[in-house]
Design an enzyme around this catalytic site. Structure first.
Site, PDB file in Angstrom:
ATOM      1  N   GLU A 169      -3.476  30.632 -35.227  1.00  0.00           N
ATOM      2  CA  GLU A 169      -4.083  31.372 -36.333  1.00  0.00           C
ATOM      3  C   GLU A 169      -2.979  31.686 -37.347  1.00  0.00           C
ATOM      4  O   GLU A 169      -1.962  32.268 -36.973  1.00  0.00           O
ATOM      5  CB  GLU A 169      -4.698  32.667 -35.785  1.00  0.00           C
ATOM      6  CG  GLU A 169      -5.833  32.402 -34.822  1.00  0.00           C
ATOM      7  CD  GLU A 169      -6.011  33.509 -33.780  1.00  0.00           C
ATOM      8  OE1 GLU A 169      -5.500  34.621 -33.978  1.00  0.00           O
ATOM      9  OE2 GLU A 169      -6.667  33.235 -32.748  1.00  0.00           O
ATOM     10  N   GLN A 188      -1.411  34.615 -31.796  1.00  0.00           N
ATOM     11  CA  GLN A 188      -0.857  35.463 -32.856  1.00  0.00           C
ATOM     12  C   GLN A 188      -0.114  36.687 -32.314  1.00  0.00           C
ATOM     13  O   GLN A 188       0.982  36.990 -32.761  1.00  0.00           O
ATOM     14  CB  GLN A 188      -1.973  35.879 -33.804  1.00  0.00           C
ATOM     15  CG  GLN A 188      -1.448  36.367 -35.118  1.00  0.00           C
ATOM     16  CD  GLN A 188      -2.492  36.213 -36.205  1.00  0.00           C
ATOM     17  OE1 GLN A 188      -3.488  36.921 -36.227  1.00  0.00           O
ATOM     18  NE2 GLN A 188      -2.273  35.284 -37.105  1.00  0.00           N
ATOM     19  N   HIS A 209      -1.143  46.317 -31.051  1.00  0.00           N
ATOM     20  CA  HIS A 209      -0.022  45.508 -31.563  1.00  0.00           C
ATOM     21  C   HIS A 209       1.277  45.981 -30.933  1.00  0.00           C
ATOM     22  O   HIS A 209       2.325  45.948 -31.544  1.00  0.00           O
ATOM     23  CB  HIS A 209       0.057  45.557 -33.093  1.00  0.00           C
ATOM     24  CG  HIS A 209      -1.143  44.967 -33.744  1.00  0.00           C
ATOM     25  ND1 HIS A 209      -2.292  45.677 -33.961  1.00  0.00           N
ATOM     26  CD2 HIS A 209      -1.390  43.713 -34.192  1.00  0.00           C
ATOM     27  CE1 HIS A 209      -3.203  44.892 -34.524  1.00  0.00           C
ATOM     28  NE2 HIS A 209      -2.684  43.697 -34.673  1.00  0.00           N
TER      29      HIS A 209
END
Ligand SMILES: Cc1ncc(C[n+]2csc(CCOP(=O)(O)OP(=O)(O)O)c2C)c(N)n1
Ligand SMILES: [Mg+2]
Length: 802
Positions: free
Chosen positions: A493, A546, A591
């Protein structure tokens, strides 16, 4: 009806011969299924899952399956495997019994239950065979629909070989990209997300797939009405049908008992896929399960009398027979004769397979019985040994477990006697011979395994300073790798046009083209599948995920497929896929993930590398491209803009795998860490120096394999104290590291303090800098943990803080 390549119609005699040959294979396969179930019910085999009721369409599929093609299918495909010449009757039974000799049971030497099909892509030394001169089946796995992601990559490899001229000399993998990836899947398994994800991706990528759905209206006991909207996969996939204005799928529907229509359909499908790279779905309906789903349970429990009668009437072999009679291919008598002869052949093959399986074990049994007879009489436990011996010798069809367990029970009885040595030697030898049959080849055992690559240090100009962004080091290194290896490609991605979210690939798509540096859809599992499939066909894909937090979508396929590949094929297939991702602390719940314990446990069979900076990461990519093994590389999410020295030898320096690095020597305590947390450990160690504590810091670098040289224990021998620091949950990767050091390296011998771990909290990290500070280990946490351990040792020198 059956056309040759030049469209000349076959003579009736040729046609008849071909049909009769097919029919014989169908009967052979059916008889294997019928006898197979009996073998399970009488206890000679453990479990059986067979291809009965699906024979005829597989004959049609096999007709158009050519050398170089790959199958990615599931457990119903025995007829297909027989028809392409890759499964004999004897091998079928060897698989059922779990024969551990790869020459007898080429699918997995008994590791996988029957019905999991494999061809050998590799020679004994691990080198590639010429895959274009053989028919190939990627190794099946049991999770339903997990063959889909890999099927995508197997097909995409044809696109790549067709489009990249520099790959022309890799002719043992492709002839101009003319190979088809043939998928098979059960109707119920199309309910899985992996199925839909892969269908969409194949439509986007326009890859040469012919995917057959074997539709028998059931998934074990669950009817199609609970599985599939409108109870028809071809119906609901209609939106994927290509038209004049749009690429898409070609979708066919055909009845599974209609031999001539099946052949026509497969002929059309194979031409579209092979020549034009159009993905094709063939919905093969009206199939049956004459014996139910598997050897466990019976379908009378969930099919009513009407359904059972319909299944008998529309049994595909029965229908083929009626058709053969109707068009005068054979008389009922001729057919009966074929049936009779074939059934006898199967019976014979079954006996041969059984004896081949059993005889070596009987020899082992005899050898132990003789030994017990020898040592028993002089033992003070002679009665009990005699009993063990008698019990063992009366077993008519022994298995290895019964032999070994008898030997081990006997050993205890002679522990203080003369017989002990001979018996323990016998047991050790038995283990040495047999354990590898069940445990080897989890990792590559070829000359190209990761340990074959030696470290090459990055070279720097004299007085070089840390002035290059980490991301640029990666980019410049990839640039060299892409130039050096035409078979390397990366996809993910945002990996293409913007050069990944952290810009480690900036400008590379412009230079190397959209095929080799590619954007793909948001679909992690099939990104991994693309990689597995392409790696199975000799390419060197780098699948980019990603963020580490989103690898979870791909972990299932990594764990079930890639991690088990070498093991389940006993080293006969390999997929040296590199998975590139980025993780550890940055921001918030999704994240900042560092679920290394989960990965270390789920992915045995794949190397897991945790470089502390981008030079180390680049060095890992350079190493991996010299090896034939799969690996996951986790770059530090917060490291792309940190400055590093500029290496001169891009593409050449190599980070060794399984080797730790001592980045600071010290006398008082050994701190073991990796990844982003390591930088905090380094700062904490500096602060600890100020209070008189001298830390040794070890960067693990690679979690799987971990510290092959046992350097950590050497450090502990010096410092006598151990603290492991990471940002996984408590008891995550730190517990694994502790187990390795304490148990495998005997670290406990040298410890003067309790070995400890410092980890993140059990929850995922909260947002913001404070979220990080209160969720993940901080510099102060490291300082105080170490200080606390030293306080325990010497409270006078290190007075209590709290
Ligand atoms: C992920 C997963 N869930 C459940 C199972 C157990 N299971 C094995 S086969 C099967 C039914 C599959 O039905 P279908 O796809 O129609 O194939 P068929 O056996 O009917 O040919 C199930 C639920 C499995 N193997 N994998
Ligand atoms: Mg089914």
């Amino acid at each position: 009806m059956i056309k040759e390549k030049n469209n000349a119609t076959l003579t009736f005699e040729d046609f008849k011969t071909e049909v009769l040959k097919d029919y014989k294979i169908a009967i052979m396969s059916r008889e294997c299924s019928l006898l197979g179930r009996k073998e399970v019910l009488t206890g000679k085999a453990k479990f059986g899952i067979f291809g009965d009721g699906k024979e005829v369409p597989q004959l049609a599929m096999a007709k158009f399956f050519k050398d170089g093609d790959f199958r990615s299918g599931y457990y119903r495909d025995q007829t297909f495997m027989m028809a392409i010449g890759e499964l004999t009757m004897q091998q079928f039974f060897a698989g059922l019994y779990g024969h551990t000799d790869i020459n007898e049971e080429p699918m997995s030497a008994g590791r996988q239950m029957g019905g999991h099909f494999v061809t050998h892509s590799l020679n004994d030394d691990g080198s590639w065979k010429d895959l274009t001169s053989q028919k190939n089946s990627s190794a099946d796995i049991s999770p339903t629909a997990s063959q889909m992601p890999r099927m995508l990559g197997l097909a995409q490899a044809s696109n790549i070989y067709r489009s990249i001229p520099e790959l022309a000399d890799k002719s043992n993998f492709s002839k101009g990209g003319n190979e088809i990836s043939w998928g098979t899947i059960g109707n119920a398994s199309t309910s899985e997300g992996l199925f839909f994800e892969t269908i969409n991706a194949a439509g986007v990528l326009q890859v040469p797939i012919v995917l057959s759905v074997w539709d028998d209206d059931y998934g074990i006991s669950v009817h199609a009405k609970h599985q599939t909207t409108k109870e028809s996969i071809s119906e609901i996939l209609k939106g994927y049908q290509r038209d004049e204005n749009h690429n898409g799928f070609e979708i066919f529907k055909v009845q599974g008992w209609d031999y001539p229509s099946l052949i026509e359909t497969y002929e059309k499908a194979s031409e579209l896929a092979r020549e034009h790279h159009v993905p094709v779905l063939i919905h093969v309906s009206q199939l049956t399960q004459p014996q139910g789903h598997s050897s466990s349970g019976s379908h009378e429990r969930y099919k009513d009398a009407d359904r059972l009668q319909w299944e008998r009437d529309f049994d595909c072999i029965r229908q083929m027979k009626l058709w053969m009679i109707a068009i005068n291919i054979a008389s009922p008598e001729e057919i009966e004769e074929i049936d009779l002869i074939t059934k006898n052949e199967v019976l014979e093959a079954k006996k041969i397979a059984w004896n081949a399986f059993l005889n070596p074990i009987i020899e082992e049994q005899k050898s132990l019985v003789q030994l017990l007879e020898k040592i028993g009489p002089t033992s003070k436990n002679s009665d009990r040994i005699l009993k063990l011996k008698t019990n063992l010798s009366t077993i008519k069809s022994p298995i290895k477990k019964e032999i070994l367990s008898t030997a081990r029970k006997a050993l205890r009885l002679v522990v203080n006697e003369n017989g002990r040595l001979e018996l323990s030697n016998w047991i050790t030898k038995y283990y040495d011979l047999n354990q590898p049959k069940f445990s080897n080849t989890l990792y590559s055992e070829s000359k190209l395994n990761v340990f074959s690559v030696k470290e090459v240090l990055p070279q720097y100009e004299e007085n070089s300073k840390e002035e290059t962004d980490g991301r640029m080091i990666l980019r410049d290194n990839f640039n060299v790798l892409f130039t050096k290896y035409p078979e390397v490609l990366i996809f993910g991605e945002d990996a293409g046009s913007i050069g990944d979210v952290n810009q480690g690939l900036v400008g590379l798509q412009e230079k190397f083209g959209e095929i080799r540096v590619a954007d793909v859809g948001i679909r992690e599992a099939s990104i991994i599948g693309q990689g597995i499939g392409m790696a199975l066909r000799g390419l060197r894909p780098i699948a980019e995920i990603q963020y580490l937090d989103y690898l979870l979508y791909g972990v299932q396929i990594l764990s079930d497929d890639l991690a088990t590949l070498q093991y389940r094929t006993v080293g006969k297939q390999k997929a040296p896929l590199i998975i590139r991702t980025r993780g550890h602390r940055l921001e918030g719940i999704w994240h900042s993930g560092s679920p290394m314990g989960m990965l270390v446990n789920a992915l045995r069979g794949i190397h897991i590398l945790v470089p502390r900076n981008m030079t180390k990461a680049a060095g890992f990519y350079n190493t991996l491209l010299d090896c034939d093994e799969p690996a996951l590389v986790i770059e530090c999410l917060n490291g792309y803009r940190l400055k590093e020295k500029t290496p001169l030898n891009y593409g050449e320096f190599k980070t060794p795998i399984g080797v730790v690095e001592t980045i600071k020597e010290g006398a008082d305590i050994t701190l073991v860490s990796y990844g982003s947390t390591l930088r905090l450990v380094e700062t904490a160690a500096k602060e600890l120096t100020e209070v008189g504590i001298d830390c040794e810091i070890i960067d693990i670098q690679s979690l799987l394999p971990l510290d092959i040289n046992h350097d950590i224990v050497k450090s502990i021998a010096k410092t006598n104290r151990l603290l492991i620091i990471d940002e996984d949950v408590p008891g995550g990767a730190s517990a694994y590291i502790l187990q390795q050091v304490i148990e495998n390296q005997d670290g406990y011998n040298y410890l003067d303090s309790k070995p400890q771990t410092l980890t993140a909290k059990a929850h995922r990290p909260a947002y913001g800098t404070d979220g990080d500070y209160f969720s993940k280990p901080s510099i102060e946490d490291v300082f105080e943990k170490v200080y606390g351990m030293m306080n325990e040792v010497n409270p006078t020198k290190f007075p209590t803080l709290y």
